[in-house]
Design an enzyme around this catalytic site. Structure first.
Site, short mmCIF file in Angstrom:
data_model
loop_
_atom_site.label_atom_id
_atom_site.label_comp_id
_atom_site.label_asym_id
_atom_site.label_seq_id
_atom_site.Cartn_x
_atom_site.Cartn_y
_atom_site.Cartn_z
N GLU A 162 0.83 -1.30 0.05
CA GLU A 162 -0.06 -0.16 -0.06
C GLU A 162 0.85 1.45 0.00
O GLU A 162 0.68 2.15 1.03
CB GLU A 162 -0.93 -0.05 1.11
CG GLU A 162 -1.89 -1.12 1.24
CD GLU A 162 -3.00 -1.15 2.22
OE1 GLU A 162 -3.07 -0.39 3.22
OE2 GLU A 162 -3.96 -1.92 2.24
N GLU A 348 -5.49 -8.85 0.48
CA GLU A 348 -6.00 -8.44 1.67
C GLU A 348 -7.55 -8.16 1.51
O GLU A 348 -7.92 -7.32 0.54
CB GLU A 348 -5.62 -7.34 2.57
CG GLU A 348 -4.36 -7.44 3.38
CD GLU A 348 -3.82 -6.09 3.90
OE1 GLU A 348 -4.60 -5.19 4.41
OE2 GLU A 348 -2.66 -6.01 3.97
C1 FCB Z 1 -4.75 -2.28 5.34
C2 FCB Z 1 -3.26 -2.72 6.09
C3 FCB Z 1 -3.26 -3.91 6.98
C4 FCB Z 1 -4.39 -3.62 7.79
C5 FCB Z 1 -5.81 -3.27 7.14
C6 FCB Z 1 -7.03 -3.24 7.78
O1 FCB Z 1 -4.58 -1.02 4.94
O2 FCB Z 1 -2.66 -3.08 4.72
O3 FCB Z 1 -1.91 -3.79 7.66
O4 FCB Z 1 -4.35 -2.56 8.83
O5 FCB Z 1 -5.53 -2.23 6.23
#
Ligand code: FCB
Length: 447
Positions: A162, A348
């Site tokens: 990110e 994620e």
């Molecule tokens: C993302 C992050 C991870 C976690 C999630 C909820 O932005 O990569 O570390 O905090 O959000």
């Protein structure tokens, strides 16, 4: 039941600072410092112990095995490998990841390793961190050490997690470490993060390393809040800020022209040197996507990018984030169409809810519904031709949720932070079924 393609990759994800603890066995990172700043992290929480994964990793990996999760995405802590941000390696730090990989191998779980998930050595921050171009060489050196050491055991590498969060939340809005509020710093840091990614990919190829390498971006779908042309324009700006500023350099070798114009009031972009964009566009093997929520925009003069946020009327998670799974299928299909059909992994996806333990159980139906809807959206995108190869649930364990400390629980496994007891939530058992079936029971769509 809707089935996933054969060989679809299933996993869960974590990151070093959020779970490891073991502060005394690594160098200081920018998050250690940030946690000490009053008011920056809820309840003054910090990462000194976190989930104590540094000691409990065998038990955690056994739990993964019991839940039949075949892949594990974790990150390596830079300050564990180079505690002083110089080039003096900490063998003990490498030894920890060596043991972790051995444990995973013993249980037949495959690793996907993130090289940078936000925990920069403080010593490098003291030299300007991501705002100083020298960091590109430092990152490249750190990655080389890891490729040399673990390249024969790790087949999937993610350079950055990110870049938008690193650059914007860390340098623009100041909500994350190192906490700057400075638009030029945001743009400079973003460029150096992207450049460091490109250089690492270039050297990975030049040395003909085995395995695959890519980057993880946090992307969302930005929609106009209403039919007003000015709302549509605000949505385009927001998309440029969040998505295209990072996607275009990596996949097209250029920054988006409309955003260059918007940002030109803040900087002359002299930090972009000849050859940088070619380097950033070094071909990746895959794109990782972290997807959580969506944005609805309208025109709001005076706001950042003159973009105002409207609710879309969807239900929300404990983070206050709106749940809209179609935003994920829209995004995956758009990536196929506009970015030349890249290989995609959801690296994620998940949700925080106010979980409670009752009679030794955590019945987290909201999370199950969230995951179910998003997996259904993944299938919609695959049917529409997106080349989605895998899905990693965030997160394996409840953990340190950055500025929210331990107050937000994203885990499939509940962690009692007093006793360090782990309790697989109902969602973990549900996810196990999904993995076993390589498919998901579909319910009626609610939004
Ligand atoms: C993302 C992050 C991870 C976690 C999630 C909820 O932005 O990569 O570390 O905090 O959000």
């Amino acid at each position: 039941m809707r089935k996933f393609p054969e060989h679809f990759v299933w996993g869960t994800a974590t990151s070093s600072f959020q779970i490891e603890g073991g502060r005394d066995t690594r160098g200081e990172s920018i998050w250690d410092q940030f946690c000490k700043n009053p008011g920056k992290v809820l309840n003054g929480d910090h990462g000194e112990v976190a989930c104590d994964h540094i000691n409990r990793y065998p038990e955690d990996i056994q739990l993964m095995k019991d839940l039949d999760v075949p892949w594990y995405r974790f990150s390596i802590s830079w300050s564990r490998i180079f505690p002083d941000g110089d080039r003096v390696v900490n063998e003990e730090g490498l030894a920890f990841y060596d043991r972790l990989l051995t444990e995973l191998e013993a249980k037949g779980i495959k690793p996907a390793v993130t090289l940078y998930h936000w925990d920069l050595p403080q010593a490098l921050q003291d030299r300007g961190g991501w705002m100083n171009r020298e960091i590109v060489e430092e990152f490249a050196h750190y990655c080389e050490v890891l490729f040399d050491r673990f390249g024969d055991r790790v087949s999937n590498w993610i350079t950055h997690n990110e870049p938008w969060v690193v650059s914007w939340l860390g340098h623009g809005s100041g909500e994350h470490a190192p906490g700057y509020r400075d638009i030029p710093a945001f743009l400079k840091a973003a460029h150096h993060v992207l450049l460091s990614h490109g250089k690492v990919v270039e050297q990975f190829r030049a040395k003909q390393r085995k395995g695959e390498i890519g980057i993880t971006l946090n992307l969302n779908s930005s929609y106009a809040a209403d039919e007003q042309p000015s709302s549509k324009e605000a949505a385009v700006r927001w998309d440029g800020f969040l998505n295209r500023w990072f996607l275009d350099p990596v996949f097209k070798g250029s920054y988006p022209a409309d955003m260059l114009e918007h940002y030109s009031v803040y900087t002359d972009f002299s930090f972009i040197k000849e050859g940088d964009l070619e380097a950033i566009a070094a071909p990746v093997d895959f794109l990782g996507i972290n997807y959580y929520s969506i944005s609805y925009l309208n025109h709001q003069p005076g706001a950042w990018l003159d973009a105002g946020h409207e609710g879309g009327g969807h239900r929300r998670t404990a983070m206050g984030w709106e749940v809209y799974a179609k935003g994920l299928s829209d995004l995956l299909i758009r990536l196929k169409e506009e970015y030349n059909n890249p290989v995609l992994y959801v690296t994620e996806n998940g949700a925080a809810y106010d979980d409670e333990v009752t009679d030794g159980k955590v019945v987290d139906s909201d999370r199950i519904q969230y995951l179910q809807e998003h997996l259904d959206a993944c299938l919609d995108a695959i049917e529409a031709g997106a080349d989605l190869r895998g899905y990693f649930a965030w997160s394996f364990l409840d953990n340190f949720e950055w500025a929210f400390g331990y107050s937000k629980r994203f885990g499939l496994v509940y962690v009692d932070f007093e006793t360090q007891e782990r309790i697989p939530k109902e969602s973990a058992k549900w996810f196990q079924q999904v993995i076993q079936n390589n498919g998901v029971e579909v319910q009626v769509k609610t939004n």
